[in-house]
Every structure is written in C-alpha cells, then in structure tokens.
Design a protein around this motif. Structure first.
Motif, mmCIF file in Angstrom:
data_model
loop_
_atom_site.group_PDB
_atom_site.id
_atom_site.type_symbol
_atom_site.label_atom_id
_atom_site.label_comp_id
_atom_site.label_asym_id
_atom_site.label_seq_id
_atom_site.Cartn_x
_atom_site.Cartn_y
_atom_site.Cartn_z
ATOM 1 N N SER A 91 -3.679 3.315 -0.440
ATOM 2 C CA SER A 91 -3.898 4.415 1.050
ATOM 3 C C SER A 91 -4.827 4.997 0.150
ATOM 4 O O SER A 91 -5.566 5.658 1.104
ATOM 5 C CB SER A 91 -2.074 4.381 1.677
ATOM 6 N N ARG A 92 -3.591 5.338 -0.975
ATOM 7 C CA ARG A 92 -4.977 6.401 -1.307
ATOM 8 C C ARG A 92 -5.533 6.886 -2.741
ATOM 9 O O ARG A 92 -4.957 7.233 -3.606
ATOM 10 C CB ARG A 92 -3.816 7.847 -1.493
ATOM 11 N N PRO A 93 -6.487 6.059 -2.535
ATOM 12 C CA PRO A 93 -6.624 5.685 -4.106
ATOM 13 C C PRO A 93 -7.448 6.506 -5.018
ATOM 14 O O PRO A 93 -7.686 6.880 -6.277
ATOM 15 C CB PRO A 93 -8.607 4.316 -3.475
ATOM 16 N N GLU A 94 -8.217 7.038 -4.271
ATOM 17 C CA GLU A 94 -8.770 8.854 -5.524
ATOM 18 C C GLU A 94 -7.491 9.844 -5.402
ATOM 19 O O GLU A 94 -8.019 10.214 -6.015
ATOM 20 C CB GLU A 94 -10.000 10.092 -3.838
ATOM 21 N N GLU A 95 -6.131 9.506 -5.473
ATOM 22 C CA GLU A 95 -5.026 10.891 -5.590
ATOM 23 C C GLU A 95 -4.754 10.072 -6.381
ATOM 24 O O GLU A 95 -4.777 10.219 -7.580
ATOM 25 C CB GLU A 95 -4.296 10.495 -4.544
ATOM 26 N N ILE A 96 -4.397 8.187 -7.097
ATOM 27 C CA ILE A 96 -4.693 7.647 -7.791
ATOM 28 C C ILE A 96 -4.894 8.207 -9.091
ATOM 29 O O ILE A 96 -4.742 8.050 -9.975
ATOM 30 C CB ILE A 96 -4.437 6.054 -7.352
ATOM 31 N N LEU A 97 -6.633 7.502 -8.753
ATOM 32 C CA LEU A 97 -7.498 8.654 -10.187
ATOM 33 C C LEU A 97 -7.252 9.457 -10.326
ATOM 34 O O LEU A 97 -7.435 9.479 -10.973
ATOM 35 C CB LEU A 97 -9.053 7.828 -9.051
ATOM 36 N N ARG A 98 -7.528 9.975 -9.313
ATOM 37 C CA ARG A 98 -7.063 12.316 -9.881
ATOM 38 C C ARG A 98 -6.242 11.858 -10.581
ATOM 39 O O ARG A 98 -6.399 12.567 -11.829
ATOM 40 C CB ARG A 98 -7.578 13.090 -8.488
ATOM 41 N N LYS A 99 -4.757 11.302 -10.515
ATOM 42 C CA LYS A 99 -3.982 11.416 -11.429
ATOM 43 C C LYS A 99 -4.374 10.578 -12.920
ATOM 44 O O LYS A 99 -3.905 10.951 -13.792
ATOM 45 C CB LYS A 99 -2.516 11.003 -10.799
ATOM 46 N N LEU A 100 -4.563 9.134 -12.731
ATOM 47 C CA LEU A 100 -4.871 8.395 -13.892
ATOM 48 C C LEU A 100 -5.739 9.497 -14.772
ATOM 49 O O LEU A 100 -5.482 9.392 -15.570
ATOM 50 C CB LEU A 100 -5.753 7.516 -13.688
ATOM 51 N N ILE A 101 -7.130 9.990 -14.223
ATOM 52 C CA ILE A 101 -7.643 10.382 -15.197
ATOM 53 C C ILE A 101 -7.039 12.139 -15.372
ATOM 54 O O ILE A 101 -7.309 11.924 -16.829
ATOM 55 C CB ILE A 101 -9.593 11.238 -14.156
ATOM 56 N N GLY A 102 -6.873 12.562 -14.786
ATOM 57 C CA GLY A 102 -6.135 13.959 -15.299
ATOM 58 C C GLY A 102 -5.075 13.556 -16.586
ATOM 59 O O GLY A 102 -5.155 14.453 -16.916
ATOM 60 N N GLU A 103 -4.027 12.742 -16.160
ATOM 61 C CA GLU A 103 -2.436 12.888 -17.655
ATOM 62 C C GLU A 103 -3.744 11.679 -18.825
ATOM 63 O O GLU A 103 -3.398 12.015 -19.743
ATOM 64 C CB GLU A 103 -1.775 11.757 -16.893
ATOM 65 N N PHE A 104 -4.685 11.318 -18.470
ATOM 66 C CA PHE A 104 -5.485 10.062 -19.269
ATOM 67 C C PHE A 104 -6.203 11.502 -20.220
ATOM 68 O O PHE A 104 -5.631 11.774 -21.341
ATOM 69 C CB PHE A 104 -6.320 9.311 -19.256
ATOM 70 N N VAL A 105 -6.609 12.775 -19.654
ATOM 71 C CA VAL A 105 -7.086 13.582 -20.364
ATOM 72 C C VAL A 105 -5.795 15.047 -21.017
ATOM 73 O O VAL A 105 -5.573 15.129 -21.862
ATOM 74 C CB VAL A 105 -8.614 14.675 -19.410
ATOM 75 N N ASP A 106 -5.602 14.799 -20.150
ATOM 76 C CA ASP A 106 -3.447 15.670 -20.937
ATOM 77 C C ASP A 106 -3.433 14.519 -22.238
ATOM 78 O O ASP A 106 -2.934 15.521 -23.060
ATOM 79 C CB ASP A 106 -2.673 15.533 -19.926
ATOM 80 N N VAL A 107 -3.372 14.018 -22.026
ATOM 81 C CA VAL A 107 -2.683 12.871 -23.593
ATOM 82 C C VAL A 107 -3.712 12.916 -24.529
ATOM 83 O O VAL A 107 -3.367 13.029 -26.022
ATOM 84 C CB VAL A 107 -2.252 11.968 -23.344
ATOM 85 N N HIS A 108 -4.979 12.570 -24.445
ATOM 86 C CA HIS A 108 -5.799 11.806 -25.331
ATOM 87 C C HIS A 108 -7.366 13.157 -25.743
ATOM 88 O O HIS A 108 -7.808 12.961 -26.795
ATOM 89 C CB HIS A 108 -6.030 10.854 -24.935
ATOM 90 N N CYS A 109 -7.324 14.388 -25.527
ATOM 91 C CA CYS A 109 -8.240 14.339 -25.417
ATOM 92 C C CYS A 109 -8.403 16.099 -25.496
ATOM 93 O O CYS A 109 -7.513 16.893 -25.211
ATOM 94 C CB CYS A 109 -9.187 14.334 -23.577
ATOM 95 N N ASN A 110 -9.583 16.589 -25.897
ATOM 96 C CA ASN A 110 -9.593 18.002 -26.387
ATOM 97 C C ASN A 110 -9.300 18.886 -25.478
ATOM 98 O O ASN A 110 -9.857 18.999 -24.562
ATOM 99 C CB ASN A 110 -11.451 18.023 -27.198
#
Length: 397
Positions: A91-110
């Motif tokens: 129902s809220r795809p952009e919210e899911i994507l924002r959380k996915l990319i946010g946590e991915f960056v926090d875990v794996h990125c410089n």
C-alpha cells in the motif's frame, strides 16, 4: 536481505560487500536501465568509476509476491548491483523503498556518498540519503517515451533544482536543458573504438548469421517505439536483394508489430562483447528511427559504434545524427523508404579506406575514457568544494 514495513534489514546477501574502500566516497548510481540489459552509457561510465572506488548500481524495484528484500550481487571489482524487490500489493511502496535504501546505505556504504541519477523518478525514495554531490546524467528525454509516468516532469524539475552537476547525452538535450541549471555540460555519446574496430579484423562471424545471404544491412540496439517498423517493412519490400539483420531486445512494443519478410532476420539480444563479430559481417549499418517525440532528443550511441566498426551508415533524420555526422559526410540521411534504398545502394559502393580514415579521425575525439576523465574532473570540483566548506564550518564551530 529482507525487510517488511516494520522491520530492519536482515543479512542474506550473496557476498560480503562491507570491505573498506580505498576511495573516500561511494558512488550510488540510480538507473532505470538494468545492468544486464544493453551495455550503454551507464555501464560504460560506472564500470570505469568502479576501477577507482566502490559503485553501487541501484536498479528500479521489481514487484514480487512475498516480503520485500534487496538482491545484492558483485559483478566486477568495485561494482555491486542492487535490486529492490517489493510486494506487488504494497500500500505504501515508496515508504518501503525509502527504508530499504536507507538501511542498506547505513550498513554497507561509506559516510561520504555521491548520488548519480539516470532517472528522476528514483529521487522519490532516495532524496533522504545525504550526499556530498548529486549528479543528474540526463541521457534521454524520458518524459517523451512510451508509458512515461505522469510524475516525471515534476520529479525532474526537483532533481534539476537539487543537483550539483548536470550532464546531457546529446546536443539537442543540452539545448533543451541548458537554461535549467547553472552547472550543466554536454557529453555526447562516446565510443570504445578498440572494441568495435575488431569488426574489421576479418574474424569468423557467428553461426546464426553465416547463413544469411549478402548484401546485409544491420541494426543493433533496442527495438521499441523509436524504431520505425513501417519503414523497415517498406524498405524490405522495395529492396528484396538486401538482407536486413536486426539485433536487440524488443521493449514496450509487441512482437506482432515487427514486420515479417523473407529478407528480415531478427536475431534477438546479443552480448556487447559479441557485437563486433556480427557487425563485421554487414555491408552497411542502418538506423531506421521513427521521427516522433521519443526520438526528438536522442543521440544514438550506435552511430559512433557503427563508424568505429568501419561501416557506412544510413539513418533517418535524427537531429543529433544530422549534426554532426551527416555534416562531416560520415552518415547518409534518408527521409523515406525509397531514399533509404537509394542510400543503401550508394553506401555499398563508397571508398571504404577513405571512409574509415575519416571516421577514425573524427572518433579520436570522443572516447568513453576521455568522457569519463572529463566528468571525473567536474565531479571532483564539486566534492572538493563540499569538503572545503564543511572544514570551514567545523573550524567556525
């Protein structure tokens, strides 16, 4: 890695991508074109950036049945492809994507990031990610393409406002966008000359082409609403002595739209590494593009590729082909099937030695390596400026 609307990312990646990078920033490339689709501008540039530091090539989401997750895979040194998968009924795809990319960056990125966009639509779920620089590499006028989302104009306006640096993939695009950003630069389609020059080596051609009679006129590229199927059909009818070899994926149009004639041969998609072998078996390369809104601003990468392969080229009147390629006598322009047939017959009789020498001189100014280096200099100016400003702010505090 998996995530739902109320959870955090769980580790389930194919490879460990958390190793420290020798570079001082990670590049997040957001692309509407998938890495494994057709090797073109994003692949040429990102594969070069990946030789100097880490690149995360983030594709548009894929809808699935089940929980959301990120599919992560390393493709070559420095380059990782990341594909969000989200529930089809979310129902809220952009919210899911924002959380996915946010946590991915926090875990794996410089902590230091550059965001590089090929589509403004992906800003809707990535605009919360902080970055030292935002780059918009505008390679096409996506709003003119078939099935373009209605929000595209609004999101591009916002991206042009937020971006620190804008590149365009052709002169027509540059002229259309140049007043919309203070730091915009023209970088037309470039060429890996050495790769396509292999077409002139006389190597044996692939088996699926050897049975096709001569003379052959070929096209290699995406077959979509920009491809003039009616023109190809008429051309095949009035030039039965020519065999038309068509290589590439069919996208956004139906296979039923493709004209079927005894002298038209659809070979499907082929790997970028194999293209020179196919081109080496053609007498002329063709670009039968429709003249419509979708082609108004295109700057076909295949123009320099065909020329680097040593082939005469015949095209419809695409603005960024007429200027500069027709103006310097490297491409013939045809407005209809009859003119196209005439141009084919003329092209097969040209002095190939002279044509290839003139093409070589022209293409020497437009390598992907050179384009990459010039883009890197522009980007360095932005990131260095951002760090200098941050250092001053720390001192003042």
């Amino acid at each position: 890695m998996y995530i739902d609307e109320n959870s955090h990312i769980h580790s389930s990646v194919r490879e460990d991508i958390s190793d420290a990078s020798s570079n001082d920033y990670d590049l997040l490339c957001f692309s509407h074109l998938r890495w494994d689709f057709v090797f073109q501008r994003p692949q040429h540039l990102m594969s070069r950036f990946a030789k100097r530091g880490r690149v995360f090539f983030i594709e548009e989401p894929i809808t699935i049945e089940g929980e959301a997750y990120m599919d992560v895979s390393k493709r070559e040194d420095g380059l990782t492809v990341v594909v969000p998968h989200i529930p089809a009924n979310a129902s809220r795809p952009e919210e899911i994507l924002r959380k996915l990319i946010g946590e991915f960056v926090d875990v794996h990125c410089n902590i230091r990031l550059v965001k590089w966009y090929y589509t403004p639509m992906m800003t809707l779920w990535t605009d919360h990610i902080p970055a030292e620089a935002i780059v918009y590499d505008c390679m096409d006028e996506l709003s003119a393409f078939k099935n373009a989302p209605p929000e595209l104009g609004r999101t591009e306006f916002q991206l042009l406002s937020d971006a620190d640096l804008v590149f365009t993939g052709g002169k027509s695009l540059y002229n259309a966008k140049k007043l919309n950003h203070p730091d915009i630069h023209l970088f037309p389609s470039s060429i890996d000359v050495h790769h396509f020059a292999q077409a002139m080596n006389g190597d044996s051609e692939p088996g699926d082409q050897t049975s096709i009679p001569m003379p052959r006129a070929g096209f290699a590229g995406v077959i979509d609403e920009r491809f003039d199927c009616s023109l190809l059909a008429e051309l095949a009818d009035i030039s039965p002595e020519w065999q038309f070899v068509i290589i590439g994926p069919v996208v956004k149009i139906s296979d039923a739209d493709l004209p079927q004639r005894p002298n038209i041969h659809y070979l499907g998609s082929r790997a970028y590494t194999d293209l020179p072998k196919y081109l080496g078996g053609w007498q002329v390369a063709i670009m039968p593009f429709a003249i419509n809104e979708a082609t108004r601003y295109i700057s076909p990468t295949k123009t320099p590729e065909y020329l680097a392969a040593g082939l005469p080229v015949v095209s419809t009147a695409i603005h960024d082909v007429v200027d500069p390629y027709e103006k310097v006598g490297l491409v013939r322009i045809a407005d209809n099937a009859k003119d196209f047939a005439t141009a084919l017959d003329e092209a097969i009789d040209i002095d190939l030695v002279d044509h290839r020498e003139r093409a070589s001189v022209f293409l020497s100014k437009s390598s992907w390596d050179d384009t990459f280096e010039k883009m890197s200099v522009k980007l360095y100016g932005i990131t260095a400026g951002a760090r200098a400003k941050a250092a001053v702010e720390v001192v003042q505090i």
